[in-house]
Design a protein around this motif. Structure first.
Motif, short mmCIF file in Angstrom:
data_model
loop_
_atom_site.label_atom_id
_atom_site.label_comp_id
_atom_site.label_asym_id
_atom_site.label_seq_id
_atom_site.Cartn_x
_atom_site.Cartn_y
_atom_site.Cartn_z
N PRO A 100 -1.65 -12.73 30.79
CA PRO A 100 -2.11 -13.19 32.12
C PRO A 100 -2.95 -12.15 32.87
CG PRO A 100 0.20 -13.72 31.79
CD PRO A 100 -0.21 -12.88 30.62
N TYR A 101 -2.65 -10.85 32.70
CA TYR A 101 -3.42 -9.85 33.44
C TYR A 101 -4.89 -9.83 33.03
CZ TYR A 101 -2.69 -6.69 29.41
OH TYR A 101 -2.66 -6.12 28.16
N PHE A 102 -5.20 -10.32 31.84
CA PHE A 102 -6.60 -10.43 31.43
C PHE A 102 -7.12 -11.84 31.63
CE2 PHE A 102 -9.84 -11.51 28.34
CZ PHE A 102 -10.80 -10.56 28.64
N SER A 103 -6.35 -12.84 31.21
CA SER A 103 -6.86 -14.22 31.20
C SER A 103 -7.23 -14.72 32.60
CB SER A 103 -5.86 -15.16 30.52
OG SER A 103 -4.64 -15.19 31.21
N GLU A 104 -6.52 -14.25 33.61
CA GLU A 104 -6.85 -14.67 34.98
C GLU A 104 -8.29 -14.31 35.33
OE1 GLU A 104 -5.35 -13.84 39.55
OE2 GLU A 104 -3.97 -13.44 37.90
N GLY A 105 -8.67 -13.07 35.11
CA GLY A 105 -10.02 -12.63 35.41
C GLY A 105 -11.04 -13.19 34.44
N THR A 124 -4.08 -9.76 21.56
CA THR A 124 -2.90 -9.72 22.43
C THR A 124 -3.33 -9.67 23.89
OG1 THR A 124 -1.62 -8.62 20.73
CG2 THR A 124 -0.80 -8.44 22.98
N GLU A 125 -4.26 -8.78 24.22
CA GLU A 125 -4.73 -8.71 25.61
C GLU A 125 -5.41 -9.99 26.05
OE1 GLU A 125 -6.16 -5.18 27.77
OE2 GLU A 125 -6.30 -4.36 25.74
N VAL A 170 -1.76 4.83 35.01
CA VAL A 170 -3.07 4.83 34.37
C VAL A 170 -4.14 4.86 35.45
CG1 VAL A 170 -4.60 3.52 32.85
CG2 VAL A 170 -2.14 3.53 32.43
N PRO A 171 -4.90 5.98 35.55
CA PRO A 171 -5.94 6.05 36.58
C PRO A 171 -6.98 4.95 36.44
CG PRO A 171 -5.62 8.20 35.53
CD PRO A 171 -4.82 7.20 34.76
N VAL A 172 -7.45 4.73 35.21
CA VAL A 172 -8.39 3.64 34.95
C VAL A 172 -8.31 3.29 33.47
CG1 VAL A 172 -10.44 5.07 34.54
CG2 VAL A 172 -10.71 2.76 35.42
N ASP A 173 -8.38 2.00 33.22
CA ASP A 173 -8.34 1.50 31.85
C ASP A 173 -9.49 0.53 31.67
OD1 ASP A 173 -7.32 1.06 29.26
OD2 ASP A 173 -6.07 -0.62 29.94
N LEU A 174 -10.36 0.81 30.70
CA LEU A 174 -11.49 -0.06 30.38
C LEU A 174 -11.40 -0.41 28.90
CD1 LEU A 174 -14.40 1.91 32.14
CD2 LEU A 174 -13.16 -0.07 33.02
N ASP A 175 -11.22 -1.68 28.60
CA ASP A 175 -11.08 -2.11 27.21
C ASP A 175 -12.00 -3.28 26.91
OD1 ASP A 175 -8.96 -0.34 26.42
OD2 ASP A 175 -7.58 -1.59 27.56
N ILE A 176 -12.72 -3.16 25.80
CA ILE A 176 -13.51 -4.29 25.31
C ILE A 176 -12.53 -5.27 24.68
CG2 ILE A 176 -15.29 -5.08 23.72
CD1 ILE A 176 -16.42 -2.17 23.81
N VAL A 177 -12.49 -6.47 25.23
CA VAL A 177 -11.57 -7.50 24.72
C VAL A 177 -12.34 -8.53 23.89
CG1 VAL A 177 -9.85 -9.23 25.36
CG2 VAL A 177 -10.00 -7.10 26.65
N TRP A 180 2.87 -4.80 32.55
CA TRP A 180 3.35 -5.68 31.49
C TRP A 180 4.82 -5.44 31.13
CZ3 TRP A 180 2.32 -10.21 30.05
CH2 TRP A 180 2.80 -10.71 28.85
N SER A 181 5.26 -4.19 31.04
CA SER A 181 6.65 -3.92 30.64
C SER A 181 7.63 -4.10 31.79
CB SER A 181 6.79 -2.49 30.10
OG SER A 181 6.72 -1.55 31.17
N GLY A 182 7.12 -4.11 33.02
CA GLY A 182 7.98 -4.22 34.19
C GLY A 182 8.60 -2.91 34.62
N ARG A 183 8.24 -1.81 33.97
CA ARG A 183 8.85 -0.51 34.28
C ARG A 183 7.99 0.35 35.21
NH1 ARG A 183 9.32 0.86 28.19
NH2 ARG A 183 7.57 2.06 28.94
N PHE A 184 6.71 0.00 35.36
CA PHE A 184 5.80 0.86 36.10
C PHE A 184 5.12 0.08 37.22
CE2 PHE A 184 5.90 2.49 31.66
CZ PHE A 184 6.56 3.68 31.92
N PRO A 185 4.38 0.77 38.11
CA PRO A 185 3.74 0.09 39.24
C PRO A 185 2.77 -1.01 38.81
CG PRO A 185 3.64 2.47 39.53
CD PRO A 185 4.14 2.22 38.14
N GLU A 186 2.57 -1.97 39.71
CA GLU A 186 1.66 -3.07 39.42
C GLU A 186 0.23 -2.56 39.27
OE1 GLU A 186 0.45 -4.77 43.82
OE2 GLU A 186 1.98 -5.81 42.69
N TYR A 187 -0.57 -3.37 38.65
CA TYR A 187 -1.97 -3.05 38.41
C TYR A 187 -2.88 -3.84 39.36
CZ TYR A 187 -1.70 -0.48 34.00
OH TYR A 187 -1.49 0.47 33.05
#
Length: 138
Positions: free
Chosen positions: A120-125, A115-116, A98-105, A50-57
């Motif tokens: 787009p990283y959430f809404s696509e799926g 916000t999540e 982040v090794p793994v991220d699991l969030d109830i949205v 999201w910030s553009g500073r780290f590797p893609e997810y």
């Protein structure tokens, strides 16, 4: 905000941007499928961090069944315990890996991470999982 979702389901965002992200996301999907019933999953897809500073997810979205007597805190604690078992630590926020991220949205039809939900990283799926749920109702 409410969405049209059965009261027995929650929507979980799944993601990883570690070097072994494909394995991490696949393992998380497997764990969710063994832990919750029923469980539907979007295909796995790639998005920029999201910030553009780290590797893609690599991401996925899961719609998982939750028994009526099970509360949000219990499910969330289970997800966070899984993250810690996979090596997630508080310093991940500063390193950006982040090794793994699991969030109830979405919890029982109520969006709990607005916000999540809109990113787009959430809404696509999410859109892919909703299509599966709609086709099951027919």
């Amino acid at each position: 905000m409410r969405v049209d979702l059965p009261d027995t389901m929650c929507i979980v965002g799944v993601g990883s941007n570690s070097p072994d992200r494909a394995v991490r996301v696949a393992e998380a999907i497997g764990w969710l499928g063994r832990t919750f019933y029923p469980a539907l999953f979007s295909p796995v897809y790639s998005t920029p961090e999201w910030s553009g500073r780290f590797p893609e997810y690599l991401n996925a979205v899961a719609a998982v069944g939750v028994a009526p007597y099970v509360g949000f805190d219990e499910v969330n604690a289970s997800l966070k315990l899984y993250e810690r078992r996979c090596g997630r630590v508080p310093s991940d926020k500063t390193t950006g890996i982040v090794p793994v991220d699991l969030d109830i949205v979405v919890w029982r039809g109520e969006v709990c991470r607005e916000t999540e939900f809109q990113r787009p990283y959430f809404s696509e799926g999410y859109n892919m999982v909703v299509k599966q749920l709609v086709s099951m109702k027919k």
